[in-house]
Design a protein around this motif. Structure first.
Motif: not given
Length: 461
Positions: A121-137
């Motif tokens: 699912e092409h959603k931006d939510g997972i990427f914002r959540a990843a950044e909140n966890l400390g991930f760079q992507w």
């Protein structure tokens, strides 16, 4: 008397203290020795590894995709390799994997997962959540090859790879797409000019640097190092495909240019032949796959794929290549059972074997068997009337996958060298008159079959 008793008591207490001190020293020495021993070290290592950076990053990533309903599966060869061996030994109880952290805790820079596009699912939510966890992507796009044959959609881009990075560990997510040949395809990872080439250790990627093709995945979920992870149901089969997965796309742009110079045959006869040839190729592929015999499209069929992404309408046959070591005695009966009677058999397994079958619609299927010498490969030819033998030399080649006529098939990876050997430098110019004994650039005489062998090496049906 009292003084004597005090001295005795003092001596007893001193001796007891000395013995206790010696006991403590001995016990401490034993404890240290045991602490440094194999059993203790293994236990300590497992506990420490369980809290390793790699394990924690993988756990955070799996929690992230689980919370966003993105079911990824493990394709990391360095983990699937030892895991596959352990699962083979524990087929009756896959939940009894070795204790401790055996797979995700070992020192490595990258862990690789796959993702099926149909459930992405092409959603931006997972990427914002990843950044909140400390991930760079970062996301890596590429052209959709399924649309390359369409002029108005040839520039459409699709996500091919994602890189998630945390605490010096990299998660590589490879996006797989289902193709019309009923297989999974992933694109290459190519960095565009404006991308940070130091973002991840790209040169250390073990998987997905080049386009690849795989059988459709049947996944299972197991617990590995206290992590819920999906893996291919048959990891050993998946691993066997990895080393031979490289994929070559048909050259759609060059094919369009070719047809501008040499208009395609759109006559009813041309269209009908291509339809018959496609059906024959699919039937032949199904028959050989059922036998577990690897093959590739060869000669004119390979030229048609490379030059014009289609069957050459005036070729009148379908050509396949097979390495002689893959020959099986039940090959001819299998084709006959599929409705393809044997038309001729030339040569023998030890020398110049060639089989020809008659398709259901009078389109011929030729199978050439290839032999390997120290510096080259070759296949043989036989003239039925004279018994003369011919040899067709090719530079050594390996095999890659491609999609041709909605079928996943193999072709020589060194395609230009292969085609030039057979058709010369002017292979890109159509040649409708072709003599198999004289026209090929790589043909040479190879003697004559002894007359007493003709019944075996020259069989016409």
């Amino acid at each position: 008397m009292q003084r004597v008793n005090k001295n005795v008591v003092l001596a007893v207490l001193t001796a007891a203290s000395t013995l206790f001190l010696l006991f403590q020293l001995y016990y401490y020495r034993y404890y240290i020795s045991a602490k440094n021993g194999p059993a203790f070290s293994k236990m300590k290592g497992s506990l420490a590894a369980q809290d390793s950076t790699h394990w924690r990053v993988v756990k955070s990533f799996l929690n992230l995709v689980t919370n966003h309903n993105v079911p990824v599966f493990l394709v990391d060869t360095q983990i699937l390799g030892p895991l596959s061996k352990d699962l083979e030994q524990l087929k009756s109880s896959p939940d009894s994997l070795p204790p401790g952290c055996q797979y995700f805790c070992k020192q490595r820079d990258i862990t690789t997962f796959g993702l099926l596009d149909k459930i992405w699912e092409h959603k931006d939510g997972i990427f914002r959540a990843a950044e909140n966890l400390g991930f760079q992507w970062q996301k890596y796009d590429g052209r959709d090859p399924r649309l390359e044959g369409m002029d108005d959609l040839s520039g459409t881009e699709i996500p091919l790879h994602y890189i998630f990075k945390m605490a010096a560990h990299t998660i590589h997510l490879v996006v797989f797409y289902e193709r019309s040949g009923n297989y999974l395809w992933h694109g290459p990872l190519r960095l565009k000019r404006n991308m940070d080439r130091k973002f991840a250790p790209f040169r250390k990627l073990q998987f997905g640097r080049y386009a690849g093709a795989y059988s459709s995945a049947d996944l299972i979920q197991i617990t590995v190092d206290k992590l819920q992870v999906k893996i291919p149901r048959e990891p050993s089969q998946f691993l066997s495909e990895v080393s031979n997965a490289r994929f070559l796309e048909c050259r759609y742009k060059e094919a369009r240019s070719f047809f501008k110079l040499f208009p395609d045959d759109t006559s009813l006869d041309g269209i009908e032949f291509r339809k018959k040839a496609k059906a024959l190729l699919h039937l032949a592929a199904s028959t050989l796959d059922s036998l577990g015999v690897a093959f590739w499209i060869s000669s004119g069929t390979c030229l048609g794929w490379y030059r014009q992404c289609n069957i050459i309408p005036y070729s009148k046959d379908v050509d396949l290549g097979i390495f002689i070591q893959n020959y099986k005695p039940d090959l001819v009966p299998a084709f006959q059972k599929s409705g393809l009677p044997l038309k001729h058999k030339f040569g023998k397994v030890e020398d110049s074997l060639e089989l020809s079958f008659l398709g259901r619609d009078d389109v011929k299927l030729d199978i050439f068997f290839f032999y390997e010498e120290e510096d080259y490969m070759w296949n043989g030819g036989t003239q039925a009337k004279s018994g003369k033998k011919f040899k067709y030399l090719f530079p050594k080649f390996t095999l890659c996958w491609t999609e041709f006529l909605e079928l996943k098939v193999q072709v020589p990876c060194q395609t230009v060298d292969y085609i030039e050997a057979n058709y010369g430098k002017n292979w890109d110019v159509p040649l409708k008159v072709w003599d198999w004994k004289n026209s090929p650039s790589n043909v040479q005489p190879n003697g004559v079959w002894p007359v007493d062998e003709w019944d075996e090496v020259i069989q016409l049906f």
